[in-house]
Write an enzyme that holds these catalytic residues in place. Structure first.
Site, PDB file in Angstrom:
ATOM      1  N   HIS A  53      63.433  67.133  66.133  1.00  0.00           N
ATOM      2  CA  HIS A  53      62.493  68.203  65.806  1.00  0.00           C
ATOM      3  C   HIS A  53      63.116  69.554  66.142  1.00  0.00           C
ATOM      4  CE1 HIS A  53      58.601  65.583  66.042  1.00  0.00           C
ATOM      5  NE2 HIS A  53      59.595  64.945  65.437  1.00  0.00           N
ATOM      6  N   GLU A  55      62.054  72.125  67.741  1.00  0.00           N
ATOM      7  CA  GLU A  55      61.893  72.557  69.128  1.00  0.00           C
ATOM      8  C   GLU A  55      62.918  71.879  70.047  1.00  0.00           C
ATOM      9  OE1 GLU A  55      59.556  71.410  66.949  1.00  0.00           O
ATOM     10  OE2 GLU A  55      57.576  71.679  67.836  1.00  0.00           O
ATOM     11  N   CYS A  83      54.327  68.909  68.591  1.00  0.00           N
ATOM     12  CA  CYS A  83      53.778  67.570  68.776  1.00  0.00           C
ATOM     13  C   CYS A  83      53.803  67.225  70.274  1.00  0.00           C
ATOM     14  CB  CYS A  83      54.597  66.556  67.975  1.00  0.00           C
ATOM     15  SG  CYS A  83      56.240  66.224  68.671  1.00  0.00           S
ATOM     16  N   CYS A  86      57.397  67.198  71.764  1.00  0.00           N
ATOM     17  CA  CYS A  86      57.976  68.532  71.927  1.00  0.00           C
ATOM     18  C   CYS A  86      57.258  69.320  73.021  1.00  0.00           C
ATOM     19  CB  CYS A  86      57.935  69.284  70.602  1.00  0.00           C
ATOM     20  SG  CYS A  86      59.046  68.570  69.366  1.00  0.00           S
TER      21      CYS A  86
END
Length: 150
Positions: A53, A55, A83, A86
């Site tokens: 992801h 992040e 999410c 993260c």
């Protein structure tokens, strides 16, 4: 020091992710003095990595740059609500502030769902600011998924 949003830069990263066929999410990590430490867009498919992801990739790059496992005082700009995975990484990295664009009712972990930062086992709770350039972030995601369905 005057506030400067880096959401436009995060949106550029999200657009680049979309062009690679990734879900269009972008992130920018900024040091306390305003220096951009790292930028990233989703790369889960490209790297065959469910943790790829935006992040997480930005946090990894900034930590490597600073040679530290923590990023105290830093700000994270991300186009979509983080999410739960993260959000946990953000807390572990001790990031000071999170600015996100679009809310994520389905998979969000900050303002939606499990609300990781409000959990009693969360050791660090950053300041959270939502709705930054939300309409632009939402439009990018909606357009991406609309094109995938056609």
């Amino acid at each position: 020091m005057q506030f400067k949003s880096h959401m436009d830069h995060a949106l550029s990263e999200a657009k680049a992710a979309a062009n690679r066929g990734e879900v269009p999410v972008g992130a920018v990590l900024v040091s306390p003095d305003g220096t951009v430490l790292a930028t990233a867009g989703n790369r889960t498919r490209e790297h065959n990595d469910p943790t790829g992801h935006a992040e997480i990739l930005a946090i990894r790059a900034a930590c490597a740059k600073l040679q530290s496992e923590r990023l105290p005082g830093c700000d994270l700009y991300v186009t979509l609500e983080p999410c739960p995975m993260c959000a946990s990484a953000i807390s572990q990295a001790r990031i000071a502030r999170v600015y996100f664009g679009a809310s994520d009712p389905k998979s969000g972990g900050v303002a939606q769902g499990p609300r990781i930062f409000d959990h009693p086992q969360c050791h660090h709770k950053p300041e959270v600011y939502d709705g930054i350039a939300a309409s632009d972030c939402e439009a990018l995601l909606k357009d991406f998924f609309r094109e995938k369905r056609t």
